[in-house]
Design a protein around this motif. Structure first.
Motif, PDB file in Angstrom:
ATOM      1  N   HIS A  59     -51.253  29.191  35.549  1.00 50.70           N
ATOM      2  CA  HIS A  59     -50.599  29.227  37.071  1.00 50.70           C
ATOM      3  C   HIS A  59     -49.615  30.379  36.617  1.00 50.70           C
ATOM      4  O   HIS A  59     -48.572  30.395  35.777  1.00 50.70           O
ATOM      5  CB  HIS A  59     -49.525  27.978  37.230  1.00 50.70           C
ATOM      6  N   GLY A 119     -50.588  32.920  35.193  1.00 52.93           N
ATOM      7  CA  GLY A 119     -50.778  33.659  33.843  1.00 52.93           C
ATOM      8  C   GLY A 119     -50.742  32.850  32.681  1.00 52.93           C
ATOM      9  O   GLY A 119     -51.389  32.901  31.678  1.00 52.93           O
ATOM     10  N   LYS A 121     -53.769  27.720  45.208  1.00 53.91           N
ATOM     11  CA  LYS A 121     -54.723  28.633  45.468  1.00 53.91           C
ATOM     12  C   LYS A 121     -54.883  29.760  44.539  1.00 53.91           C
ATOM     13  O   LYS A 121     -53.553  30.214  44.172  1.00 53.91           O
ATOM     14  CB  LYS A 121     -54.620  29.387  46.827  1.00 53.91           C
ATOM     15  N   ASP A 122     -55.902  30.377  43.919  1.00 52.47           N
ATOM     16  CA  ASP A 122     -55.907  31.416  43.042  1.00 52.47           C
ATOM     17  C   ASP A 122     -55.566  32.810  43.908  1.00 52.47           C
ATOM     18  O   ASP A 122     -56.320  33.105  44.677  1.00 52.47           O
ATOM     19  CB  ASP A 122     -57.271  31.503  42.421  1.00 52.47           C
ATOM     20  N   PRO A 123     -54.600  33.314  43.795  1.00 51.34           N
ATOM     21  CA  PRO A 123     -54.294  34.545  44.481  1.00 51.34           C
ATOM     22  C   PRO A 123     -54.842  35.708  44.081  1.00 51.34           C
ATOM     23  O   PRO A 123     -55.127  36.620  45.030  1.00 51.34           O
ATOM     24  CB  PRO A 123     -52.694  35.080  43.976  1.00 51.34           C
ATOM     25  N   THR A 124     -55.695  35.630  43.031  1.00 54.59           N
ATOM     26  CA  THR A 124     -56.762  36.790  42.750  1.00 54.59           C
ATOM     27  C   THR A 124     -58.212  36.412  43.349  1.00 54.59           C
ATOM     28  O   THR A 124     -59.271  37.232  42.669  1.00 54.59           O
ATOM     29  CB  THR A 124     -56.824  36.777  41.264  1.00 54.59           C
ATOM     30  N   ALA A 125     -58.492  35.247  43.980  1.00 51.99           N
ATOM     31  CA  ALA A 125     -59.919  35.028  44.529  1.00 51.99           C
ATOM     32  C   ALA A 125     -60.199  35.731  45.506  1.00 51.99           C
ATOM     33  O   ALA A 125     -61.176  35.005  46.196  1.00 51.99           O
ATOM     34  CB  ALA A 125     -59.969  33.502  44.411  1.00 51.99           C
ATOM     35  N   MET A 126     -59.586  36.744  46.035  1.00 50.09           N
ATOM     36  CA  MET A 126     -60.337  37.429  47.388  1.00 50.09           C
ATOM     37  C   MET A 126     -60.311  36.583  48.634  1.00 50.09           C
ATOM     38  O   MET A 126     -60.933  36.700  49.394  1.00 50.09           O
ATOM     39  CB  MET A 126     -61.453  38.055  47.030  1.00 50.09           C
ATOM     40  N   VAL A 172     -56.470  27.703  41.082  1.00 49.76           N
ATOM     41  CA  VAL A 172     -56.221  28.855  39.695  1.00 49.76           C
ATOM     42  C   VAL A 172     -57.371  28.512  38.569  1.00 49.76           C
ATOM     43  O   VAL A 172     -57.801  27.378  38.644  1.00 49.76           O
ATOM     44  CB  VAL A 172     -54.735  28.442  39.312  1.00 49.76           C
ATOM     45  N   TYR A 190     -62.758  26.376  37.361  1.00 50.65           N
ATOM     46  CA  TYR A 190     -61.763  25.959  38.383  1.00 50.65           C
ATOM     47  C   TYR A 190     -62.445  25.126  39.504  1.00 50.65           C
ATOM     48  O   TYR A 190     -63.686  24.944  39.411  1.00 50.65           O
ATOM     49  CB  TYR A 190     -61.462  27.341  38.981  1.00 50.65           C
TER      50      TYR A 190
END
Lengths: 307, 353
Positions: free
Chosen positions: B106, B108, B172-177, B183, B273
């Motif tokens: 979460h 990082g 939600k994974d903020p880096t998942a476009m 996460v 994930y």
């Protein structure tokens, strides 16, 4: 709260309620018939898929709409006979046989759909049932004939169950098969008949989705409606009139959540609104459970001469 | 027509029953292949090779079998006690979410605990999440008499919508476009590979060990005896002093925990994930596997490999020949029903009169 008033005062809302209720009425009556004869039919979810698919496929192939309904009923009846053979003839676990039929009917329908339309991305459409505009009754004239059929079936099923010798024998078989057998009734024949008729209704419930509510067949279009019918039967205490009431009440909340979701005030994530129908079903089960008047022989296999 | 119990199960029938079931399933599905306009022989050839025909096929099949063993065991222990847990699908997702909640990155860094501590914590959280999810329906069954089949089924829909909401929101994974994807799990918590370059992972060994453990539990412990007694005849078991409610609750916790572990194993062994489609119905297939295995924990291992092989093989056959891969579900459903019928006919004879 004016929002809520606006929603309830709009006839379109009540049109939606009755439309959402229709497959639930048909399916719940189907489950009710089976359970009154003492047999749980968890095949309903799959039978609805099969009815939706076969009814739609028949119409797509050129059959008239009512022939599509008949095909769906016939398809439901066939799966009902299979369920009857497994649960009444062979006295297998009703839970497991029903789940097996759901799996079989669903996968056969999806397979059939893919074989019939191998390389189609947008599902082909048909001309579905049209609203009965010639009727001069407010909410009802916006419905299709299948909704009228569902509404008429409620008193019919009630009449058969409570006012005919067959209905009496059927209820007796669901309460005490030994006693019914000693009165000369055939448990095998009555239960088979009840499951076949009930499953035919489940097939029609599915066909409503493809022939009335939508004009095409989609994957996952039944989406748990069958399980909700199973819960509604408990809520209805196995009575057709209350089944209608339960289906309408349920559809009311489902239509309401749709409107609230569309109103877009977004107090909560949209998924919470989508959960409401399932939460309501569980709540209904819990509320009614204590005074539930289960048919006494429900889920008890009957083998002649065995206790 | 009536059924008459055989005095002793006929040995011939016991041997022939599974073959009859397989034969019936083959006939039905062959007709469906013909309907699709494909040649029967090559279709079955492709399916068999795709599922079991090479080292790679075996690694894929065993990867797919790993969660199926766990959900199959979950159904087995519950059905043994006549607790019809149809909610393994929801319990699997609950376990997967719990695993990521504990062991995920979460922002990082995660919880800031060393992996040695974090791994058992993750496994425990997944098991607890699955177990707690089944406790509600089990309590409603024991206290109010609410049929658990419908409640556990409906809970699957509720859980999946809940997962969807969480993957859109807090988890939600903020880096998942923008994809609804949780996460990611911390890399040091991921399970090791059993074969270099293949996906099969150590979760398979854990699942198999749990199968053996469950077999021993059912066979050798008092709790196991109580479960079997409850399944054979609830009223007699209560009369004989089996603590019914406590046993049902214990079974619910155990069954839910196994299904929850299936979710953790999928996350730690395969996906890393949680997504909304991480399980193509493993929870439901587990029920079929338990029935195919005759509710025997060791049989579950074999049945899970069979079902996984059919699923993997059908996918590869579908790519090669174009017969829809839904044929796999038809095969599984038809074999379930025919195995049930075959097992019954080995114990009963039909008298036509």
């Amino acid at each position: 709260m004016t929002d809520l008033y606006d929603i309830l005062a709009n006839p379109a809302f009540w049109v939606a309620v009755l439309r959402i209720a229709t497959p639930l009425i048909l399916g719940t009556l189907g489950v009710l018939l089976c359970e009154r004869a003492g047999v749980l039919n968890l095949g309903i979810e799959g039978i609805m898929v099969a009815g939706a698919f076969t009814g739609w496929l028949a119409v797509y192939a050129g059959a008239p709409l009512w022939a599509g309904v008949a095909v769906a009923a016939g398809c439901g009846l066939l799966f009902g006979l299979l369920h009857a053979w497994l649960t009444v003839g062979l006295a297998l676990s009703q839970h497991v046989a029903g789940l097996g039929i759901t799996l079989l009917a669903t996968s056969l329908s999806y397979y059939g759909y893919r074989v019939s339309f191998p390389k189609v991305n947008t599902p082909p459409t048909i001309q579905p049932f049209q609203p009965m505009e010639q009727l001069d009754i407010p909410v009802l004239q916006a419905q299709t004939p299948l909704t009228l059929l569902a509404l008429l079936l409620v008193p019919l099923v009630a009449w058969v169950l409570y006012r005919t010798p067959v209905g009496l024998a059927l209820r007796m078989v669901g309460e005490n098969p030994q006693a019914a057998e000693s009165q000369g009734a055939s448990v095998l024949a009555l239960r088979t008949g009840a499951i076949a008729a009930g499953s035919a209704l489940m097939g029609v419930a599915g066909a409503f989705l493809t022939l009335s509510a939508f004009n095409s067949f989609y994957f996952n279009m039944v989406n748990g409606r069958g399980w909700i019918c199973v819960a509604l039967v408990v809520f209805a205490s196995w009575r057709p009139g209350k089944a209608l009431l339960g289906a309408l009440l349920f559809a009311f909340f489902d239509a309401l959540q749709l409107r609230l979701q569309q109103a877009g005030d977004a107090l909560l994530p949209y998924q919470v609104y989508l959960m409401l129908p399932y939460l309501l079903s569980i709540l209904a089960l819990v509320l009614v459970a204590r005074r539930a008047a289960y048919p006494k022989a429900l889920m008890k296999p009957y083998r002649k001469g065995e206790r | 027509m009536r059924l008459e119990k055989r005095n002793a199960a006929s040995p011939l029938a016991l041997v022939l029953a599974p073959f009859g079931a397989i034969g019936f399933t083959l006939v039905v599905s062959s007709l469906l292949v013909l309907w699709a306009g494909a040649p029967v022989g090559p279709t079955w050839g492709h399916l068999l090779r795709g599922g079991f025909g090479s080292v790679f096929a075996w690694t894929e099949t065993l990867t797919r079998a790993t969660p199926l063993v766990l959900t199959g065991l979950a159904a087995t222990v519950a059905f043994k006690a006549r607790l019809f847990n149809i909610g393994a699908e929801g319990q699997l997702y609950a376990g997967a979410l719990a695993a990521v909640a504990v062991g995920g990155l979460h922002g990082g860094e995660g919880l800031g605990l060393p992996a040695v501590l974090l791994f058992p914590l993750m496994v425990l959280a997944a098991a607890a999440a699955g177990a707690l999810l089944l406790l509600g329906p089990a309590l409603m069954k024991a206290r109010l008499g609410v049929d658990e089949v419908v409640t556990t089924l409906l809970l699957n829909f509720i859980v999946l919508l809940g997962v969807s909401a969480l993957l859109d929101g807090p988890m939600k994974d903020p880096t998942a476009m923008g994809w609804p994807q949780s996460v990611a799990l911390q890399p040091e918590l991921e399970l090791g590979r059993l074969v270099e370059g293949a996906r099969v992972h150590t979760g398979l060994l854990a699942a198999a060990a749990l199968g053996v453990a469950l077999w021993a539990l059912l066979k050798f412990t008092t709790f196991g005896f109580d479960i079997r007694a409850l399944g054979a005849n609830a009223r007699a078991a209560a009369f004989a002093g089996v603590p019914v409610t406590r046993t049902v609750m214990g079974v619910a916790l155990l069954s839910g925990a196994l299904a929850g572990l299936a979710g953790a194993v999928e996350v730690a062994g395969r996906t890393g994930y949680v997504t909304l489609d991480m399980s193509p119905g493993y929870g439901y297939s587990g029920i079929v596997i338990a029935m195919l295995a005759g509710l025997h924990p060791l049989g579950v291992l074999a049945a899970a490999v069979f079902v996984a092989g059919v699923l993997v093989g059908a996918d590869s056959m579908s790519r090669a020949i174009g017969v829809p891969n839904y044929i796999a579900d038809v095969i599984v459903a038809a074999s379930l029903l025919s195995v049930l019928v075959a097992a019954l006919l080995a114990q009963y004879r039909i008298r036509w009169r």
